[in-house]
Design a protein around this motif. Sequence first.
Motif, PDB file in Angstrom:
ATOM      1  N   MET A 299      40.804  37.584  42.020  1.00  0.00           N
ATOM      2  CA  MET A 299      40.319  38.955  41.999  1.00  0.00           C
ATOM      3  C   MET A 299      39.889  39.421  43.395  1.00  0.00           C
ATOM      4  O   MET A 299      40.062  40.588  43.751  1.00  0.00           O
ATOM      5  CB  MET A 299      39.170  39.098  41.008  1.00  0.00           C
ATOM      6  N   ALA A 300      39.321  38.520  44.182  1.00  0.00           N
ATOM      7  CA  ALA A 300      38.984  38.870  45.557  1.00  0.00           C
ATOM      8  C   ALA A 300      40.241  39.231  46.340  1.00  0.00           C
ATOM      9  O   ALA A 300      40.264  40.222  47.092  1.00  0.00           O
ATOM     10  CB  ALA A 300      38.259  37.703  46.228  1.00  0.00           C
ATOM     11  N   GLU A 301      41.293  38.447  46.153  1.00  0.00           N
ATOM     12  CA  GLU A 301      42.566  38.741  46.823  1.00  0.00           C
ATOM     13  C   GLU A 301      43.120  40.087  46.359  1.00  0.00           C
ATOM     14  O   GLU A 301      43.627  40.881  47.157  1.00  0.00           O
ATOM     15  CB  GLU A 301      43.564  37.618  46.544  1.00  0.00           C
ATOM     16  N   LEU A 302      43.006  40.364  45.079  1.00  0.00           N
ATOM     17  CA  LEU A 302      43.461  41.648  44.553  1.00  0.00           C
ATOM     18  C   LEU A 302      42.660  42.804  45.141  1.00  0.00           C
ATOM     19  O   LEU A 302      43.223  43.813  45.595  1.00  0.00           O
ATOM     20  CB  LEU A 302      43.348  41.661  43.029  1.00  0.00           C
ATOM     21  N   LEU A 303      41.335  42.681  45.149  1.00  0.00           N
ATOM     22  CA  LEU A 303      40.493  43.758  45.669  1.00  0.00           C
ATOM     23  C   LEU A 303      40.783  44.048  47.132  1.00  0.00           C
ATOM     24  O   LEU A 303      40.790  45.206  47.564  1.00  0.00           O
ATOM     25  CB  LEU A 303      39.016  43.397  45.493  1.00  0.00           C
ATOM     26  N   LEU A 304      41.031  43.014  47.908  1.00  0.00           N
ATOM     27  CA  LEU A 304      41.308  43.200  49.332  1.00  0.00           C
ATOM     28  C   LEU A 304      42.710  43.721  49.585  1.00  0.00           C
ATOM     29  O   LEU A 304      43.048  44.071  50.719  1.00  0.00           O
ATOM     30  CB  LEU A 304      41.089  41.874  50.072  1.00  0.00           C
ATOM     31  N   SER A 305      43.537  43.785  48.549  1.00  0.00           N
ATOM     32  CA  SER A 305      44.911  44.259  48.704  1.00  0.00           C
ATOM     33  C   SER A 305      45.167  45.564  47.962  1.00  0.00           C
ATOM     34  O   SER A 305      46.314  45.935  47.742  1.00  0.00           O
ATOM     35  CB  SER A 305      45.901  43.189  48.236  1.00  0.00           C
ATOM     36  N   GLY A 306      44.105  46.268  47.564  1.00  0.00           N
ATOM     37  CA  GLY A 306      44.276  47.605  47.011  1.00  0.00           C
ATOM     38  C   GLY A 306      44.128  47.724  45.512  1.00  0.00           C
ATOM     39  O   GLY A 306      44.196  48.826  44.963  1.00  0.00           O
ATOM     40  N   CYS A 307      43.930  46.617  44.800  1.00  0.00           N
ATOM     41  CA  CYS A 307      43.841  46.648  43.340  1.00  0.00           C
ATOM     42  C   CYS A 307      42.407  46.903  42.886  1.00  0.00           C
ATOM     43  O   CYS A 307      41.477  46.278  43.403  1.00  0.00           O
ATOM     44  CB  CYS A 307      44.327  45.314  42.773  1.00  0.00           C
ATOM     45  N   THR A 308      42.232  47.800  41.923  1.00  0.00           N
ATOM     46  CA  THR A 308      40.911  48.049  41.339  1.00  0.00           C
ATOM     47  C   THR A 308      40.875  47.781  39.839  1.00  0.00           C
ATOM     48  O   THR A 308      39.793  47.704  39.252  1.00  0.00           O
ATOM     49  CB  THR A 308      40.455  49.496  41.608  1.00  0.00           C
ATOM     50  N   THR A 309      42.040  47.652  39.207  1.00  0.00           N
ATOM     51  CA  THR A 309      42.130  47.297  37.783  1.00  0.00           C
ATOM     52  C   THR A 309      43.198  46.226  37.625  1.00  0.00           C
ATOM     53  O   THR A 309      44.296  46.349  38.169  1.00  0.00           O
ATOM     54  CB  THR A 309      42.518  48.508  36.920  1.00  0.00           C
ATOM     55  N   SER A 310      42.874  45.178  36.865  1.00  0.00           N
ATOM     56  CA  SER A 310      43.879  44.136  36.650  1.00  0.00           C
ATOM     57  C   SER A 310      43.845  43.634  35.216  1.00  0.00           C
ATOM     58  O   SER A 310      42.784  43.475  34.617  1.00  0.00           O
ATOM     59  CB  SER A 310      43.646  42.945  37.583  1.00  0.00           C
ATOM     60  N   SER A 311      45.028  43.378  34.689  1.00  0.00           N
ATOM     61  CA  SER A 311      45.171  42.580  33.482  1.00  0.00           C
ATOM     62  C   SER A 311      45.313  41.126  33.895  1.00  0.00           C
ATOM     63  O   SER A 311      45.717  40.825  35.028  1.00  0.00           O
ATOM     64  CB  SER A 311      46.407  43.028  32.710  1.00  0.00           C
ATOM     65  N   ASP A 312      44.949  40.219  33.003  1.00  0.00           N
ATOM     66  CA  ASP A 312      45.192  38.803  33.244  1.00  0.00           C
ATOM     67  C   ASP A 312      45.586  38.139  31.938  1.00  0.00           C
ATOM     68  O   ASP A 312      44.990  38.415  30.893  1.00  0.00           O
ATOM     69  CB  ASP A 312      43.951  38.107  33.808  1.00  0.00           C
ATOM     70  N   HIS A 313      46.592  37.275  31.989  1.00  0.00           N
ATOM     71  CA  HIS A 313      47.149  36.634  30.799  1.00  0.00           C
ATOM     72  C   HIS A 313      46.831  35.146  30.860  1.00  0.00           C
ATOM     73  O   HIS A 313      47.498  34.380  31.558  1.00  0.00           O
ATOM     74  CB  HIS A 313      48.661  36.877  30.770  1.00  0.00           C
ATOM     75  N   LEU A 314      45.798  34.737  30.137  1.00  0.00           N
ATOM     76  CA  LEU A 314      45.406  33.333  30.064  1.00  0.00           C
ATOM     77  C   LEU A 314      45.875  32.773  28.719  1.00  0.00           C
ATOM     78  O   LEU A 314      45.444  33.245  27.668  1.00  0.00           O
ATOM     79  CB  LEU A 314      43.887  33.202  30.189  1.00  0.00           C
ATOM     80  N   TYR A 315      46.771  31.771  28.766  1.00  0.00           N
ATOM     81  CA  TYR A 315      47.422  31.344  27.523  1.00  0.00           C
ATOM     82  C   TYR A 315      47.270  29.865  27.200  1.00  0.00           C
ATOM     83  O   TYR A 315      47.926  29.357  26.287  1.00  0.00           O
ATOM     84  CB  TYR A 315      48.906  31.713  27.539  1.00  0.00           C
ATOM     85  N   LEU A 316      46.419  29.133  27.919  1.00  0.00           N
ATOM     86  CA  LEU A 316      46.127  27.761  27.506  1.00  0.00           C
ATOM     87  C   LEU A 316      44.659  27.475  27.767  1.00  0.00           C
ATOM     88  O   LEU A 316      44.082  27.939  28.746  1.00  0.00           O
ATOM     89  CB  LEU A 316      47.047  26.745  28.172  1.00  0.00           C
ATOM     90  N   PHE A 317      44.052  26.710  26.842  1.00  0.00           N
ATOM     91  CA  PHE A 317      42.608  26.536  26.817  1.00  0.00           C
ATOM     92  C   PHE A 317      42.245  25.064  26.592  1.00  0.00           C
ATOM     93  O   PHE A 317      41.748  24.689  25.530  1.00  0.00           O
ATOM     94  CB  PHE A 317      41.999  27.413  25.716  1.00  0.00           C
ATOM     95  N   PRO A 318      42.484  24.225  27.600  1.00  0.00           N
ATOM     96  CA  PRO A 318      42.154  22.804  27.434  1.00  0.00           C
ATOM     97  C   PRO A 318      40.647  22.586  27.374  1.00  0.00           C
ATOM     98  O   PRO A 318      39.852  23.337  27.953  1.00  0.00           O
ATOM     99  CB  PRO A 318      42.754  22.162  28.679  1.00  0.00           C
ATOM    100  N   GLY A 319      40.233  21.555  26.673  1.00  0.00           N
ATOM    101  CA  GLY A 319      38.833  21.189  26.628  1.00  0.00           C
ATOM    102  C   GLY A 319      37.941  22.323  26.150  1.00  0.00           C
ATOM    103  O   GLY A 319      38.181  22.940  25.114  1.00  0.00           O
ATOM    104  N   ALA A 320      36.920  22.620  26.934  1.00  0.00           N
ATOM    105  CA  ALA A 320      35.949  23.654  26.580  1.00  0.00           C
ATOM    106  C   ALA A 320      36.289  25.019  27.175  1.00  0.00           C
ATOM    107  O   ALA A 320      35.460  25.940  27.120  1.00  0.00           O
ATOM    108  CB  ALA A 320      34.560  23.221  27.040  1.00  0.00           C
ATOM    109  N   CYS A 321      37.469  25.176  27.737  1.00  0.00           N
ATOM    110  CA  CYS A 321      37.842  26.442  28.385  1.00  0.00           C
ATOM    111  C   CYS A 321      37.920  27.572  27.361  1.00  0.00           C
ATOM    112  O   CYS A 321      38.424  27.385  26.241  1.00  0.00           O
ATOM    113  CB  CYS A 321      39.197  26.303  29.072  1.00  0.00           C
ATOM    114  N   ARG A 322      37.430  28.759  27.754  1.00  0.00           N
ATOM    115  CA  ARG A 322      37.483  29.942  26.897  1.00  0.00           C
ATOM    116  C   ARG A 322      37.779  31.157  27.757  1.00  0.00           C
ATOM    117  O   ARG A 322      37.528  31.155  28.967  1.00  0.00           O
ATOM    118  CB  ARG A 322      36.161  30.154  26.162  1.00  0.00           C
ATOM    119  N   LEU A 323      38.278  32.197  27.146  1.00  0.00           N
ATOM    120  CA  LEU A 323      38.502  33.444  27.868  1.00  0.00           C
ATOM    121  C   LEU A 323      37.185  33.993  28.411  1.00  0.00           C
ATOM    122  O   LEU A 323      37.158  34.691  29.424  1.00  0.00           O
ATOM    123  CB  LEU A 323      39.172  34.479  26.957  1.00  0.00           C
TER     124      LEU A 323
END
Length: 456
Positions: free
Chosen positions: A112-136
């Motif tokens: 997100m830092a890279e996005l903000l520094l490159s002109g992005c102010t809104t982003s979607s993100d697609h997280l599709y695997l959740f090993p262990g205790a990982c959550r959205l």
Amino acid sequence: MSTLLVRNAALLVTMDAQRREIAGGGLFARDGVIEAVGPTAELPGMADRVIDAADQVVIPGLVNTHHHLFQTLTRVLPAAQDASLFGWLQALYPVWARLTPEMLHASTQLGMAELLLSGCTTSSDHLYLFPGACRLDDTLDAANEIGLRFHAARGSMSVGVSQGGLPPDSVVEDEASILRDTQRLIETFHDPARYAMQRIVVAPCSPFSVSRELMRDASLLARSFGSSHGVHLHTHLAENDHDIAYTREKFGCTPAEYAEQLGWLGPDVWHAHCVKLDAAGLALFAQTGTGVAHCPGSNMRLGSGIAPVRAMRDAGVPVGLAVDGSASNDSSHLLGEARLGLLLQRVGFGATAMSAREMLEIATLGGARVLGRDDIGALAPGMACDLVTVALDDIGLAGADHDPLAALLLCSVPRVKHSVVNGRVVVRGGELQTLEAPRLVARQRRLARQLFGAAA
């Protein structure tokens, strides 16, 4: 009450209904909403915060319509550097299976830092695997801290290798659990209000990693909340020749027909890539208002091909821009992605296939439409105050003052000087204001070494 004044821009690009470009322009916003846009002399003279945009171009914040922020931890993996889509995924699945909640949080903020520094102010993100205790939830917390407007897509994989899918069985989930968690996320975090900073998207990963039943049930779940709630659907589709072959072999149809059969068409749906969308599929997308996230860098990196964006636009298909990756692109620079998108259409379809202004429209208004938003993508009264400025004294832009807008996409790609999201200045003078960039980088590098060490 908090006010913001942006003044004295060399050029303010509105992307409003008239596509005004205002020399010496500026805007005035209150509580994150734009109240006035025009020549600086016609705006209020003072505000709580002032950005003097002299010798800068001001544009609407760019909208990133497809990403996998966790992949910023696995850039340029040697085993995947020269692979096409399926081989690339098979090399990376075992590494991603070792992700931790801390890694999700860190990679989200770094990307997100890279996005903000490159002109992005809104982003979607697609997280599709959740090993262990990982959550959205880990990515939602990260986004809140850094200040990017965020559409978090709860992805999923449910068909592993043993059932004829592509991913290893170790990274797939039970479908009932997927649907329960997706519903939890919508009920807990989704904000349907205008100017929302956070929304949840229902997003089974792809035809080669989930069942037809999950695709159908996911569409029913999203729509059970009603059109006013604005829960949208997202997946990968028609990315390369192998993707097409898999869909034909397993389901006996084209990807567009697959989407139609399972309720995955409509203005509340957008698909990533669509490089191999055929003429019939393109017409179907246009008729139904189904959107496309165009990912030129990833499509080039994986050798997938050139998406027919010119034909999509001419047919009326909603198209937004996306960086994808960052392991299939290895970059999250959205302004740089706009340059790639412009040039790639010209490579494929001729020098007049895409102009700088049309590509900027795709990256702003196009992305807003794809995400189902009418409150971002333009600088006009009543719109969210999301904007970026780019300094024209950058060495790569020198000599381009006669058309500074085109220079942003045709010249050397610059970083932004200022970035404002929802009226909040999150980048000032080229420096991130909400978090410390050096600490983000150090944490990311430490965790990437840990991830690769664990996966060895």
